[in-house]
Write a protein that holds these residues in place. Structure first.
Motif, mmCIF file in Angstrom:
data_model
loop_
_atom_site.group_PDB
_atom_site.id
_atom_site.type_symbol
_atom_site.label_atom_id
_atom_site.label_comp_id
_atom_site.label_asym_id
_atom_site.label_seq_id
_atom_site.Cartn_x
_atom_site.Cartn_y
_atom_site.Cartn_z
ATOM 1 N N ALA A 1 0.831 -1.207 0.000
ATOM 2 C CA ALA A 1 0.000 0.000 0.000
ATOM 3 C C ALA A 1 0.867 1.259 0.000
ATOM 4 C CB ALA A 1 -0.944 -0.003 1.209
ATOM 5 N N VAL A 2 1.914 1.276 0.818
ATOM 6 C CA VAL A 2 2.808 2.434 0.872
ATOM 7 C C VAL A 2 3.509 2.619 -0.474
ATOM 8 C CG1 VAL A 2 4.873 3.406 1.967
ATOM 9 C CG2 VAL A 2 3.131 2.308 3.371
ATOM 10 N N ASN A 3 3.951 1.530 -1.067
ATOM 11 C CA ASN A 3 4.611 1.608 -2.370
ATOM 12 C C ASN A 3 3.657 2.131 -3.443
ATOM 13 O OD1 ASN A 3 7.028 1.168 -3.923
ATOM 14 N ND2 ASN A 3 5.940 -0.529 -4.903
ATOM 15 N N ASP A 4 2.410 1.659 -3.432
ATOM 16 C CA ASP A 4 1.420 2.145 -4.399
ATOM 17 C C ASP A 4 1.164 3.641 -4.218
ATOM 18 O OD1 ASP A 4 1.222 -0.428 -5.384
ATOM 19 O OD2 ASP A 4 -0.688 -0.866 -4.376
ATOM 20 N N ALA A 5 1.072 4.084 -2.965
ATOM 21 C CA ALA A 5 0.867 5.505 -2.684
ATOM 22 C C ALA A 5 2.064 6.322 -3.166
ATOM 23 C CB ALA A 5 0.644 5.716 -1.183
#
Length: 93
Positions: free
Chosen positions: A30-34
């Motif tokens: 999720a952090v990488n996608d953000a």
């Protein structure tokens, strides 16, 4: 994060350090996608933040990243351009 260029521009997350700290795969993803949305040339910072909040499961790391960007008094450097760089100040938020 990892950076490159002059001035240095963010290019990726330090996923190895996140793994070592015991951050779950779900949160890392999720952090990488953000992060990818924030550095994407397809969206300005405000648009990227809106898209993150609408489409990505929020967690403490993403919330802190967004709050840091929004509260920055001097702006943050997220994108590079062929003609130089773009500093994203509060006036563009």
């Amino acid at each position: 994060s990892k950076g490159e260029g002059r001035p240095p521009v963010p290019r990726g997350l330090n996923v190895i350090a996140m793994k070592r700290r015991g951050i779950s795969q779900e949160i890392r993803t999720a952090v990488n996608d953000a992060f990818k949305l924030l550095i994407s040339e397809d969206y300005n910072t405000s648009q990227a933040i809106e898209k993150i909040q609408a489409e990505i499961p929020m967690n403490d790391y993403i919330e802190k990243m967004i709050e840091f960007i929004k509260s920055s008094k001097r702006g943050v450097l997220l994108k590079s351009h062929k003609s130089g760089y773009q500093s994203l100040g509060n006036d563009e938020m």
